[in-house]
Design a protein around this motif. Sequence first.
Motif, mmCIF file in Angstrom:
data_model
loop_
_atom_site.group_PDB
_atom_site.id
_atom_site.type_symbol
_atom_site.label_atom_id
_atom_site.label_comp_id
_atom_site.label_asym_id
_atom_site.label_seq_id
_atom_site.Cartn_x
_atom_site.Cartn_y
_atom_site.Cartn_z
ATOM 1 N N TYR A 254 0.855 -1.183 0.000
ATOM 2 C CA TYR A 254 0.000 0.000 0.000
ATOM 3 C C TYR A 254 0.894 1.237 0.000
ATOM 4 N N PHE A 255 0.791 2.016 -1.071
ATOM 5 C CA PHE A 255 1.593 3.230 -1.186
ATOM 6 C C PHE A 255 0.658 4.397 -1.452
ATOM 7 N N TYR A 256 0.768 5.430 -0.602
ATOM 8 C CA TYR A 256 -0.124 6.576 -0.680
ATOM 9 C C TYR A 256 0.672 7.845 -0.990
ATOM 10 N N VAL A 262 -1.995 4.813 -4.787
ATOM 11 C CA VAL A 262 -1.585 4.824 -6.190
ATOM 12 C C VAL A 262 -0.791 3.575 -6.524
ATOM 13 N N ARG A 263 -0.780 3.248 -7.813
ATOM 14 C CA ARG A 263 0.079 2.211 -8.367
ATOM 15 C C ARG A 263 0.976 2.898 -9.388
ATOM 16 N N VAL A 267 7.559 4.217 -8.262
ATOM 17 C CA VAL A 267 7.556 3.745 -6.878
ATOM 18 C C VAL A 267 7.888 2.266 -6.821
ATOM 19 N N ALA A 268 7.241 1.468 -7.672
ATOM 20 C CA ALA A 268 7.486 0.025 -7.676
ATOM 21 C C ALA A 268 8.948 -0.295 -7.975
ATOM 22 N N HIS A 284 7.821 -11.044 -2.543
ATOM 23 C CA HIS A 284 7.422 -9.641 -2.621
ATOM 24 C C HIS A 284 7.370 -9.040 -1.221
ATOM 25 N N ALA A 285 7.819 -7.805 -1.104
ATOM 26 C CA ALA A 285 7.823 -7.121 0.182
ATOM 27 C C ALA A 285 6.414 -6.683 0.556
ATOM 28 N N ALA A 286 6.163 -6.556 1.849
ATOM 29 C CA ALA A 286 4.910 -6.001 2.362
ATOM 30 C C ALA A 286 5.210 -4.629 2.954
ATOM 31 N N PHE A 287 4.363 -3.650 2.681
ATOM 32 C CA PHE A 287 4.619 -2.313 3.214
ATOM 33 C C PHE A 287 3.362 -1.465 3.191
ATOM 34 N N VAL A 288 3.345 -0.473 4.075
ATOM 35 C CA VAL A 288 2.341 0.585 4.086
ATOM 36 C C VAL A 288 3.126 1.880 4.199
#
Length: 600
Positions: A254-256, A262-263, A267-268, A284-288
Amino acid sequence: MSAIRLLPPELINQIAAGEVIERPSSVVKELVENSLDAGATRIEVDIEAGGARLIRVRDDGGGIHVDELPLAVASHATSKIGSFDDLEHVASMGFRGEALASVSSVSRFALTSRVRGQDAAFRVEVDGGKLQAARPAQHPPGTSVEVRDLFHNVPARRKFMRAERTEFAHIDDLLKSLALARSAVEFRLSHNGKPVRIWKVARDEQAALQRVAEVLGAEFPAQSLRIDHAAAGLHLSGWVGLPTASRAQADSQYFYVNGRLVRDRIVAHAVRQAYADVLFHGRHAAFVLYLELDPAGVDVNVHPAKHEVRFREQRLVHDFLFRTLHEALAQTRAGQVVSQAQEAGGSLRMSGTSTPMPMPQAWSARADQSRLSLGVRDEPLADYAALLGESPRTSPLAEAEAEPGEAPPLGFAIAQLKSIYVLAENAHGLILVDMHAAHERITYEKLKSGRSGSNLRSQMLLVPLSIAVSAKEAAAAEEYAEALAGWGLELSRSGPASIVVRRIPALLEGADVAQLSRDVLSELAQHGSSRRLQELENGLLSTMACHGSVRAGRRLSIPEMNALLREMEATERSGQCNHGRPTWVQLSVAELDKLFMRGR
């Protein structure tokens, strides 16, 4: 072709609905974002039949004045922007003013609202594109929107809707992402009259982390790093999962940007590069993560559903994200989670610019007095030493025996199992270490440190190589020639779509020069930066480190095992080997008691 003519408003709205409304979750997204823009602190979402029969969103926001209710469902009518300058500084979730008009054109639509301070609420309904006059209604301060029989007048679109469970799952996922974005707002979700989710207001960081745990799993807080770093007008905060807590799918990312999920490929790419050295292949990494910047620095008007954004300074954003995450992950060391995260009852904190964690003097005193070699010697290490202009040497490990007082994070060695694993005791229980994987990471980090010196050699090609590339890649070769030369790759533009390579890093002798150059230039042209050279060199150094590390089957003495543990505590990224596999595991006394059913 037939004559050009204006489309009727109903058809225009249905075409717009096709762009904005993909499925019921798209309707929920537009309505909830409107509630957030209205300043709501409580949002209730009621769903029936997966959203096909009913979608109701109720909030306690500012409400809509009765005179403005007809405008609320008109095309491109909004209170959020009014000029070109507003469009360049969008700070709200919505701004186009097409959502309610599009939704009402493909459903049986009702809007009820009451402005704070007024005695009565008013309701308008739209059916078949026909707006009825506003009439009084009962409603607390705020707004309710009811969407019934979605796509009832567009049978072709209704056929593409999935099963009720599938459509509701999309709505549930959407509410999770919005709940993570706005921790100060209470969200409630029900399906077919039954409560499903309740996210209470998070008034502090610990409560916000608890909301993250409800979405990403209860184990995420203890397996994450807290990020809080600002530079160059950018502020990045949130949580990133440790490499050992990776997932098989990219479903926990989750990236805000300024509160908007947004996707984005920039960023990716930055996140993927930051994890490249510690994440197991295919994981794959997990993140907020929350990125805050001046609204003028990001264009949100590039996608009908607002899923994508465009940064005006793409390279700056990319490098900021990469360096912040890379430095945070670099400072993770074996034993750090045990010594800090468990005691704090939450995630590790990485704020500002990370600095190396020094080894306590009591644990490193013996290391300064003497050196103990594991007798590791391999030709690749000797070859690399020659490239750096150094004499070949064995890979030393510092001797560190047990010192009185508090035990270090990885404790002190007590035994070796099957000549593969080191067993150690620390304050929390039992530590298991894969000695080859651990020493491989230690050796790898030392080789990378040696490479960073100014004496890294490059090698001139006997015959300059001419390569055909795209015009964009040729322009990148010309623009970034100086930066590439610093990495030992000397190339120049020889035509509109061609380059000439004259020199390559000595470490990459024998590599496919043409493919290497194309890969580097492709990344430079697309992202403004490239780590392809470094990744290839790291791959070679990783192989050297693997050959130059202590192997399974080698018997170690207690001082040698303690030396390995102390080196792990002082080495960056020592929680994983070069291939992303864990190097150590903690078994607490409580877990051991559970295995033997003690206390039951």
